[in-house]
Design a protein around this motif. Structure first.
Motif, PDB file in Angstrom:
ATOM      1  N   MET A   1      99.488 106.557 -17.818  1.00  0.00           N
ATOM      2  CA  MET A   1      98.945 106.198 -16.512  1.00  0.00           C
ATOM      3  C   MET A   1      98.183 104.880 -16.602  1.00  0.00           C
ATOM      4  SD  MET A   1      96.377 108.379 -14.021  1.00  0.00           S
ATOM      5  CE  MET A   1      97.516 109.740 -13.956  1.00  0.00           C
ATOM      6  N   LYS A   2      98.369 104.024 -15.627  1.00  0.00           N
ATOM      7  CA  LYS A   2      97.726 102.723 -15.610  1.00  0.00           C
ATOM      8  C   LYS A   2      96.215 102.872 -15.420  1.00  0.00           C
ATOM      9  CE  LYS A   2      97.969  98.234 -13.272  1.00  0.00           C
ATOM     10  NZ  LYS A   2      98.620  97.444 -12.179  1.00  0.00           N
ATOM     11  N   PRO A   3      95.392 102.246 -16.285  1.00  0.00           N
ATOM     12  CA  PRO A   3      93.936 102.374 -16.134  1.00  0.00           C
ATOM     13  C   PRO A   3      93.446 101.662 -14.882  1.00  0.00           C
ATOM     14  CG  PRO A   3      94.452 100.752 -17.813  1.00  0.00           C
ATOM     15  CD  PRO A   3      95.754 101.413 -17.443  1.00  0.00           C
ATOM     16  N   THR A   4      92.345 102.139 -14.350  1.00  0.00           N
ATOM     17  CA  THR A   4      91.768 101.557 -13.135  1.00  0.00           C
ATOM     18  C   THR A   4      90.512 100.764 -13.476  1.00  0.00           C
ATOM     19  OG1 THR A   4      90.563 103.624 -12.726  1.00  0.00           O
ATOM     20  CG2 THR A   4      92.696 103.347 -11.627  1.00  0.00           C
ATOM     21  N   PHE A   5      90.308  99.675 -12.724  1.00  0.00           N
ATOM     22  CA  PHE A   5      89.191  98.776 -12.984  1.00  0.00           C
ATOM     23  C   PHE A   5      88.379  98.535 -11.719  1.00  0.00           C
ATOM     24  CE2 PHE A   5      92.163  97.964 -16.340  1.00  0.00           C
ATOM     25  CZ  PHE A   5      91.398  97.597 -17.441  1.00  0.00           C
TER      26      PHE A   5
ATOM     27  N   GLY B   1      84.810 107.115 -10.493  1.00  0.00           N
ATOM     28  CA  GLY B   1      86.216 107.441 -10.711  1.00  0.00           C
ATOM     29  C   GLY B   1      87.059 106.353 -11.336  1.00  0.00           C
ATOM     30  N   TYR B   2      86.449 105.224 -11.743  1.00  0.00           N
ATOM     31  CA  TYR B   2      87.217 104.142 -12.335  1.00  0.00           C
ATOM     32  C   TYR B   2      87.083 104.168 -13.855  1.00  0.00           C
ATOM     33  CZ  TYR B   2      87.774 102.471  -7.612  1.00  0.00           C
ATOM     34  OH  TYR B   2      88.110 102.389  -6.283  1.00  0.00           O
ATOM     35  N   ASP B   3      88.171 103.862 -14.535  1.00  0.00           N
ATOM     36  CA  ASP B   3      88.179 103.923 -15.996  1.00  0.00           C
ATOM     37  C   ASP B   3      87.324 102.829 -16.621  1.00  0.00           C
ATOM     38  OD1 ASP B   3      90.110 106.067 -16.069  1.00  0.00           O
ATOM     39  OD2 ASP B   3      91.649 104.591 -15.569  1.00  0.00           O
TER      40      ASP B   3
END
Length: 230
Positions: A1-5, A96-98
């Motif tokens: 899964m693509k990480p979130t920033f 909720g962001y990585d």
């Protein structure tokens, strides 16, 4: 899964060195706009927000497409407020962001290539922290303290003194342009600087950090020169 920033631009209203610095026009647009526009080009940033206590700064940021989902509490906008506190607050408001990315508005020469470059370094090396740095042209290996008797005491003890600049170990300083961290780890350390923090090297001409009126004037000339070349 693509990480979130989650990218945060911290910009409080109080600025004693240069009044209203963050929204003062520089090379044709408000200072803060330069950071917003580059951040919006990023292929990694999931959400870009502003953290500010000032309505005028919030309004200007929104005009350039930056979200301002909350107003920073005055208690987190004082001169003595540690810089990390508004970032922790922003993370709480937008959970909720990585990863969290901090972009100071006082670095208008920072490009999207710098932002994404720091993120890519962190991901490629599988580390939790990365900050932007610049090689210093003043080596700490040639710096001294003066003791109470006026005698010179080297800042860095060396077994062999380097008499030629090319023999010195390169030294780098934090330029304040880009900070990246895994959110969970950052909430534990309360700092971007750890024993495992990566240094993403930026060129000196991209690392301008506006702090004084002289900085502002010099940086504006650089920006105007860059625009004329394009």
């Amino acid at each position: 899964m693509k990480p979130t920033f989650l990218a945060v631009i911290p910009a409080r209203g109080g600025s004693k060195g240069i009044p209203r610095k963050n929204i003062r026009e520089i090379a044709g647009k408000p200072l803060i706009a330069w950071s917003i526009e580059e951040a919006k080009k990023s292929k990694y940033i999931t959400k870009l927000i502003l953290s500010s206590d000032d309505k005028e700064i919030i309004d200007v940021a929104k005009q350039y497409g930056c979200e301002a989902p909350f107003v920073r509490p005055k208690a987190l906008a004082a001169d003595e407020t540690p810089g990390v506190d508004p970032i922790l607050h922003a993370i709480e408001q937008c959970p909720g962001y990585d990863y969290v990315v901090v972009l100071q508005p006082t670095s208008p020469l920072r490009t999207v290539e710098n932002i994404d470059g720091a993120i890519e370094m962190l991901l490629a090396k599988k580390k939790d922290f990365c900050v932007s740095v610049t090689e210093s042209n003043q080596s700490p290996y040639w710096m001294y303290n003066l003791n109470v008797n006026g005698m010179m005491d080297p800042v860095i003890k060396q077994p062999n003194f380097a008499v030629r600049r090319q023999d010195l170990t390169p030294a780098f300083y934090l330029n304040g342009a880009v900070y990246v961290a895994k959110t969970k780890r950052f909430k534990i350390t309360n700092s971007f600087l750890t024993n495992e923090t990566l240094g993403y090297v930026m060129s000196e001409n991209q690392s301008f950090d506006i702090d004084t009126e002289e900085d502002f004037i010099q940086c504006e000339q650089i920006l105007r020169d860059c625009k004329s070349k394009k």
